[in-house]
Design a protein around this motif. Structure first.
Motif, PDB file in Angstrom:
ATOM      1  N   GLN A  70       0.842  -1.199   0.000  1.00  0.00           N
ATOM      2  CA  GLN A  70       0.000   0.000   0.000  1.00  0.00           C
ATOM      3  C   GLN A  70       0.882   1.255   0.000  1.00  0.00           C
TER       4      GLN A  70
ATOM      5  N   ARG B 109      -3.039  -0.815  -4.851  1.00  0.00           N
ATOM      6  CA  ARG B 109      -4.407  -0.925  -4.328  1.00  0.00           C
ATOM      7  C   ARG B 109      -4.539  -2.326  -3.773  1.00  0.00           C
TER       8      ARG B 109
ATOM      9  N   ASP C  19      -7.220  -1.832   1.462  1.00  0.00           N
ATOM     10  CA  ASP C  19      -8.175  -0.793   1.080  1.00  0.00           C
ATOM     11  C   ASP C  19      -9.584  -1.353   0.978  1.00  0.00           C
TER      12      ASP C  19
ATOM     13  N   GLN D 124      -3.266   1.505 -11.847  1.00  0.00           N
ATOM     14  CA  GLN D 124      -2.653   1.290 -10.539  1.00  0.00           C
ATOM     15  C   GLN D 124      -2.358  -0.200 -10.319  1.00  0.00           C
TER      16      GLN D 124
ATOM     17  N   PHE E  20      -2.020  -3.682  -8.259  1.00  0.00           N
ATOM     18  CA  PHE E  20      -2.917  -4.155  -7.206  1.00  0.00           C
ATOM     19  C   PHE E  20      -2.383  -5.416  -6.542  1.00  0.00           C
TER      20      PHE E  20
END
Length: 498
Positions: free
Chosen positions: A140, A145, A167, A217, A219
């Motif tokens: 993170q 994510r 998250d 992004q 993950f």
């Protein structure tokens, strides 16, 4: 002409500079954890009963490990080891108690036990401490994510995935197993599906929906299935399929477990399909693992859920069937497709490996027990480790486990059983797993020098992690009746299958 050439040259130089200065693309991570899946519970490892084509598909994509071990033969400690890269004995979480109230102030030292116990087993922590800097928190911080989906069992409210770097949290609470595999699930943070929807399918839907939300992004998807933990429930059509099947090995025979395993395999296929559809597969590290061995103490419809043979015992026991697990790691273009490795690996290794693979720095003060597998995965480099350990100092009634610590060294394994020697001193049992994978022959008397060496390694390891050790029980009565070996029966009428 000269001006055009100059512009082209400037453009080329700019492009090269931009490409050189741009950070490398960080790989995505999917950690696909199955609950209670034994080493022999897939066709990849030799089962002739379960249909697991997607596990075979993943094995063709990456590296299959034949000597992979959980840190502990029960779920919560192994889960904690994955997230921290540490032996769970360092923070006292050596049995699965994440459904119990948190006990941060409790003194875990015990001085007396039940009359049938030769030694006193010590207390346990019931949560993963928030002070631990988890894999999710590290990723993170590096711009990932993070999403957890499925079983957690690492503490009650206040110790859930949201507090440990995730998250998104879908289904991760204190449940050791789902209240029901069929909707309604009765898990507060897991969306209810339609009537009789299966929980493995629901988690798969949530996972693929999450993948649909991903843009540029990177993950980390932590998909930790409830399957194939109790209660034992599967769709009727799959139960019927396996009712008509006989294992040529004569070992595995539970139609309900067959259906549960097939549902997990379907989930794996759906996640792989979604990654491929989104163009993410080639830049995703995919880890497939189990938290402990297959269950061979519960009884469902007259038989154990599975059979770990040729490994001895199962979940909840420090012998091979309880702690040797399936493990596959795929990373297209980086990990050789269809590779097999007999390297000795453990659940504590994934943390440093994934940090290295993603360029994520560790917390400066952080201690990691695991080793980085990346050079082995990508180049076949031998691992720099002497041995692995498991500290499991507990009586487990259903599995006949005695309080123990084990060390795996080369192809040998030494088990130190507290209180089982003369005058309740520890007993030391040595096995050559290369020649005797079923642990049928104790070689301790034949190789005293090796026993001495490995026993010293165990003593040093337990001291190093601050592990609590059983002490002689002053209340022990040799005439007391022992409850060891009592099994739990799951009648069909209590757990209806739709």
């Amino acid at each position: 002409m000269y001006r055009l050439f100059s512009l082209l040259l400037i453009s080329l130089l700019t492009a090269c500079t931009t490409q050189r200065d741009a950070p490398p693309q960080r790989p995505n991570i999917v950690f696909f954890l199955v609950d209670d899946m034994g080493w022999m519970d897939s066709s990849v490892y030799g089962s002739q009963y379960y249909d697991t084509p997607n596990m075979e598909r993943l094995a063709r994509m990456g590296m299959t490990f034949t000597r992979a071990y959980a840190a502990n033969p029960l779920c919560s400690p192994t889960r904690a080891s994955i997230l921290t890269g540490k032996h769970p004995g360092r923070f006292g979480m050596t049995t699965p108690a994440g459904h119990l109230p948190p006990n941060p102030e409790e003194d875990l030292r015990r001085t007396t036990g039940a009359p049938w116990q030769k030694v006193v087993q010590q207390g346990i922590r019931t949560f993963l401490p928030l002070e631990e800097f988890t894999l999710a928190e590290a990723l993170q911080r590096n711009g990932y994510r993070t999403a957890h989906m499925g079983k957690w069992h690492l503490g009650q409210r206040g110790y859930w995935p949201e507090q440990q770097g995730f998250d998104v949290n879908v289904g991760g609470m204190m449940h050791p197993g789902p209240p029901s595999y069929f909707a309604p699930y009765r898990i507060a943070n897991l969306p209810e599906g339609g009537q009789h929807e299966y929980i493995t399918d629901r988690l798969t839907i949530e996972a693929t929906n999450f993948l649909d939300t991903i843009g540029e992004q990177p993950f980390f998807l932590n998909l930790w299935h409830f399957g194939v933990h109790a209660p034992y429930q599967a769709p009727l059509d799959l139960i019927a399929k396996y009712e008509g099947r006989t294992d040529p090995r004569g070992k595995q025979s539970s139609p309900i477990m067959g259906g549960m395993m097939e549902k997990v395999d379907e989930s794996l296929g759906s996640v792989l399909d979604k990654l491929e559809e989104k163009g993410l597969l080639d830049n995703t590290i995919f880890v497939f693992f189990s938290d402990n061995g297959g269950n061979m103490y519960d009884v469902v419809n007259g038989s154990f859920p599975t059979n770990n043979y040729p490994l001895s015992y199962g979940k909840g026991n420090i012998y091979e069937g309880g702690i040797r697990v399936p493990a596959i790691v795929a990373w297209p273009g980086r990990v050789a497709a269809g590779a097999t490795s007999d390297a000795l690996i453990q659940s504590i290794d994934f943390y440093p490996t994934l940090l290295a693979a993603t360029g994520t720095p560790a917390e400066p003060t952080q201690l990691l027990d695991g080793v980085d597998l990346l050079p082995h995965l990508t180049r076949g480099t031998a691992l720099k480790r002497e041995a692995i350990f498991s500290h499991f100092p507990h009586y487990v009634i259903a599995t006949n486990n005695l309080p123990s610590t084990a060390v795996w060294y080369d192809h040998y394994k030494l088990v130190k059983e507290y209180g089982e020697g003369p005058d309740r001193t520890p007993a030391l049992r040595l096995y050559d797993l290369e020649r005797d994978i079923s642990e049928t022959t104790d070689l301790a008397d034949q190789q005293p020098a090796l026993v001495t060496k490995l026993a010293a390694m165990i003593k040093q390891h337990v001291a190093e992690i601050g592990g609590l050790v059983p002490v002689i029980n002053p209340a022990y009565d040799p005439a007391a009746e022992s409850p060891m070996g009592r099994t739990k029966t799951f009648p069909s009428e209590k757990y209806p299958n739709y």
